[in-house]
Write an enzyme that holds these catalytic residues in place. Structure first.
Site, mmCIF file in Angstrom:
data_model
loop_
_atom_site.group_PDB
_atom_site.id
_atom_site.type_symbol
_atom_site.label_atom_id
_atom_site.label_comp_id
_atom_site.label_asym_id
_atom_site.label_seq_id
_atom_site.Cartn_x
_atom_site.Cartn_y
_atom_site.Cartn_z
ATOM 1 N N LYS A 105 37.396 39.343 55.899
ATOM 2 C CA LYS A 105 36.886 40.196 54.917
ATOM 3 C C LYS A 105 35.716 39.475 54.404
ATOM 4 O O LYS A 105 35.756 38.384 54.415
ATOM 5 C CB LYS A 105 37.734 40.345 53.827
ATOM 6 C CG LYS A 105 37.542 41.554 52.967
ATOM 7 C CD LYS A 105 37.873 42.823 53.564
ATOM 8 C CE LYS A 105 37.024 44.258 52.349
ATOM 9 N NZ LYS A 105 37.446 45.214 53.110
ATOM 10 N N GLY A 112 31.354 48.085 56.071
ATOM 11 C CA GLY A 112 31.204 48.476 54.788
ATOM 12 C C GLY A 112 32.459 48.133 53.863
ATOM 13 O O GLY A 112 33.678 48.295 54.449
ATOM 14 N N ASP A 113 32.387 48.321 52.551
ATOM 15 C CA ASP A 113 33.496 48.363 51.590
ATOM 16 C C ASP A 113 32.903 48.853 50.464
ATOM 17 O O ASP A 113 31.674 49.392 50.400
ATOM 18 C CB ASP A 113 34.200 47.024 51.658
ATOM 19 C CG ASP A 113 35.800 47.338 51.016
ATOM 20 O OD1 ASP A 113 36.700 47.770 51.424
ATOM 21 O OD2 ASP A 113 35.759 46.734 49.661
ATOM 22 N N THR A 153 38.053 56.922 56.394
ATOM 23 C CA THR A 153 39.186 56.469 55.925
ATOM 24 C C THR A 153 39.999 57.625 55.032
ATOM 25 O O THR A 153 41.110 57.635 54.733
ATOM 26 C CB THR A 153 38.549 55.496 55.032
ATOM 27 O OG1 THR A 153 37.779 54.674 55.587
ATOM 28 C CG2 THR A 153 39.726 54.652 54.082
HETATM 29 P P1 NDP Z 1 32.986 52.791 47.071
HETATM 30 O O1 NDP Z 1 31.925 51.784 46.714
HETATM 31 O O2 NDP Z 1 32.287 53.810 48.155
HETATM 32 O O3 NDP Z 1 33.572 53.400 45.832
HETATM 33 C C1 NDP Z 1 34.538 52.923 45.024
HETATM 34 C C2 NDP Z 1 34.767 54.121 43.803
HETATM 35 O O4 NDP Z 1 35.798 53.211 43.204
HETATM 36 C C3 NDP Z 1 33.710 54.050 42.968
HETATM 37 O O5 NDP Z 1 33.710 55.558 42.408
HETATM 38 C C4 NDP Z 1 33.828 53.031 42.058
HETATM 39 O O6 NDP Z 1 33.116 53.565 40.721
HETATM 40 C C5 NDP Z 1 35.303 52.912 41.823
HETATM 41 N N1 NDP Z 1 35.439 51.587 41.422
HETATM 42 C C6 NDP Z 1 35.326 50.582 42.165
HETATM 43 N N2 NDP Z 1 35.884 49.525 41.477
HETATM 44 C C7 NDP Z 1 36.289 50.031 40.385
HETATM 45 C C8 NDP Z 1 36.839 49.058 39.336
HETATM 46 N N3 NDP Z 1 37.228 47.912 39.069
HETATM 47 N N4 NDP Z 1 37.220 50.037 38.248
HETATM 48 C C9 NDP Z 1 37.274 51.294 38.355
HETATM 49 N N5 NDP Z 1 36.557 52.016 39.322
HETATM 50 C C10 NDP Z 1 36.151 51.342 40.401
HETATM 51 O O7 NDP Z 1 34.014 52.117 47.630
HETATM 52 P P2 NDP Z 1 35.085 52.616 48.990
HETATM 53 O O8 NDP Z 1 35.268 54.156 48.710
HETATM 54 O O9 NDP Z 1 34.301 52.391 50.294
HETATM 55 O O10 NDP Z 1 36.277 51.918 48.600
HETATM 56 C C11 NDP Z 1 37.296 52.204 47.730
HETATM 57 C C12 NDP Z 1 38.526 51.201 48.248
HETATM 58 O O11 NDP Z 1 39.097 51.812 49.371
HETATM 59 C C13 NDP Z 1 38.537 49.897 48.065
HETATM 60 O O12 NDP Z 1 39.711 49.372 47.678
HETATM 61 C C14 NDP Z 1 38.355 49.605 49.531
HETATM 62 O O13 NDP Z 1 38.667 48.197 49.973
HETATM 63 C C15 NDP Z 1 39.187 50.699 50.110
HETATM 64 N N6 NDP Z 1 38.743 50.922 51.531
HETATM 65 C C16 NDP Z 1 37.634 51.333 51.992
HETATM 66 C C17 NDP Z 1 37.305 51.585 53.343
HETATM 67 C C18 NDP Z 1 36.098 52.466 53.728
HETATM 68 O O14 NDP Z 1 36.069 52.657 54.975
HETATM 69 N N7 NDP Z 1 35.198 52.471 53.085
HETATM 70 C C19 NDP Z 1 38.364 51.350 54.461
HETATM 71 C C20 NDP Z 1 39.850 51.112 53.900
HETATM 72 C C21 NDP Z 1 39.582 50.744 52.548
HETATM 73 P P3 NDP Z 1 31.743 53.114 40.429
HETATM 74 O O15 NDP Z 1 30.842 54.181 41.170
HETATM 75 O O16 NDP Z 1 31.525 53.167 39.052
HETATM 76 O O17 NDP Z 1 31.211 51.697 41.045
#
Ligand code: NDP
Length: 444
Positions: free
Chosen positions: A125, A164-165, A208
């Site tokens: 990571k 990405g993440d 995902t």
């Molecule tokens: P994005 O950046 O696309 O989206 C994250 C979302 O969650 C946004 O709406 C963001 O809000 C919100 N968010 C992030 N941090 C916080 C916080 N501290 N409090 C409240 N809201 C928050 O990320 P992903 O969708 O890619 O990832 C989301 C989760 O899924 C993470 O835990 C990631 O590790 C996991 N994941 C992702 C994968 C992927 O393929 N992308 C694969 C496996 C797991 P805002 O828009 O305001 O920032």
């Protein structure tokens, strides 16, 4: 003290100030106890001691020039945790909360998740405490180039393949890829989540979220149920949340909530995903704007999506976003299933509560593995210099999610914890990695 407990204690002692890493290690090692404490081969080979220590933890300075001409300095990370079964693989996160503890928890979890996909990928990571919010394209570009100036020394198509993440989507991967190519002169599949014109895979963006829904579908089947006609709470409004909501809706569910870091929406008529797509993916805006599209919806800046009465909850935002009191509210409102789209979104006591109340629970490392699985399919396409159709990739993703469910489910049953997918996913992911580590000798 049992072997697993001793290793947990030594992780806490040796890594002070890393609560998220402690939480992840405790959760995994506790559920591995029936396996590792029952067979002395694991202790004899120091498998747990080797697993909890990353192969290397790279931290570096990321200086970049902002639009006003000021020098900004961020901290970059890449934690290469374990490559027993394949090259390191795991996302890059750009968020102000990023620190070594969060990188290590995510890298550690990634080992087991990647193993569960059935594909040959190790765990890693990375990321930075850089906050992409409010930055211009030019600033994002400058940050990405500076970040890659250091990172490129440690990655490669057969070495370590980041993706990405949070905060890292197609734009950032594009800038990072361009920088890598220029610095190394190599055109290779070193990053996944790439654009379709330069080696990306169809269905990676959706993977995902879709994978989560495929997994939860298998879990619901065990109770003779499905998404059809169910009300669903989704948290987050990013990559995972949007495509989980899209697939759940396609299967006949009504998604009534989504959230971002400033607030959350409740739309009793079912969230309009076209509007979310425009606000989040096109305009990079805030969910507060959703009311302009659906005046009948509610926007809240306090409370959480978990207070809404739903059948299924899909936490898809970030770690530790669902606590015990949220779990109690969901259960008292009749929730039947919870599927983790984000990494470690539920606190351990919330998970225990769900399980004790008979709620079907899909843990992140199994349920959200579709993203990394499809990243591995992108690696295969890059190696073959071919691209598969959307349907081909989606079909493979679907089959992988079914296989992950079956592995987790049968490992749970063998461990005497039928239906407990937390235990099942940890054991199934662990066994393959442990076997590979033992086979490769004591120095790896
Ligand atoms: P994005 O950046 O696309 O989206 C994250 C979302 O969650 C946004 O709406 C963001 O809000 C919100 N968010 C992030 N941090 C916080 C916080 N501290 N409090 C409240 N809201 C928050 O990320 P992903 O969708 O890619 O990832 C989301 C989760 O899924 C993470 O835990 C990631 O590790 C996991 N994941 C992702 C994968 C992927 O393929 N992308 C694969 C496996 C797991 P805002 O828009 O305001 O920032």
């Amino acid at each position: 003290m049992k072997y697993s407990e001793r290793v947990i204690q030594s992780v806490i002692d040796k890594n002070p100030g890393q609560p998220e890493f402690h939480q992840a290690v405790k959760e995994v090692l506790t559920s591995l106890s029936p396996v590792v404490d029952a067979d002395p081969v694991y202790e004899k080979n120091a498998v747990l001691e080797r697993l909890v220590e990353p192969d290397r933890q790279i931290m570096f300075k990321v200086p970049w020039l902002d639009d006003k001409g000021n020098i900004q300095v961020n901290r970059g990370f890449r934690v290469q945790f374990n490559n027993a079964i394949g090259p390191y693989k795991g996302g890059l996160r750009l968020h102000p909360s990023v620190n070594l503890s969060i990188m290590k928890f995510l890298g550690f979890e990634q080992i087991f998740k990647n193993s569960l996909t059935t594909l040959p990928i190790g765990g890693a990571k990375g990321g930075s405490d850089f906050d992409p919010k409010g930055k211009s394209d030019n600033e994002i570009f400058k940050f990405c180039v500076s970040f890659m100036t250091e990172l490129h020394k440690y990655i490669g198509a057969d070495v370590d393949v980041p993706a990405g993440d949070i905060g890292v989507g197609a734009r950032e991967i594009g800038y990072l890829y361009g920088a890598y190519k220029r610095m190394t002169g190599k055109y290779e599949g070193v990053l996944t989540g790439k654009g379709l014109s330069y080696g990306g895979s169809l269905a990676r963006k959706e993977a995902t979220g879709y994978g989560l829904v495929y997994f939860v579908t298998e879990m619901l089947k065990t109770a003779g149920s499905s998404f059809a006609g169910k009300t669903v709470a989704v948290s987050g409004a990013g990559n995972v949340a949007i495509y989980a909501a899209e697939k759940a809706t396609a299967l006949g569910a009504k998604v009534v909530t989504m959230s971002d870091s400033t607030g959350w929406i409740y739309d009793k008529d079912g969230v309009d995903l076209k509007a979310i797509h425009e606000i989040k993916e096109v305009k990079r805006g805030r969910l507060a704007e959703y009311k302009n599209y659906r005046p009948s919806s509610e926007y809240h800046t306090s409370g959480k999506v978990w207070q809404v009465k739903v059948d299924i909850a899909l936490p898809c935002a970030t770690q530790n976003e669902l606590d015990l009191s949220d779990a109690k509210t969901l259960v008292s409102n009749g929730v039947m299933a919870v599927g983790e789209g984000a990494n470690m979104p539920s606190y351990p006591d919330a998970i225990d509560y769900f399980i004790s109340k008979g709620v079907l629970f899909a843990p992140a490392k199994a349920a959200n593995a579709g993203g990394v699985a499809t990243s591995a399919l992108e690696m295969s396409q890059n190696s073959q210099r071919l691209s598969w159709t959307f349907e081909e990739v989606d079909e493979k993703l679907h089959a992988i999610m079914i296989s992950i469910f079956n592995q987790a489910s049968s490992a749970a049953e063998k461990a005497g914890a039928k239906g407990n997918l937390v235990v099942g996913a940890n054991i199934a992911g662990f066994l393959k990695v442990a076997d590979a580590m033992i086979a490769q000798g004591p120095q790896y």
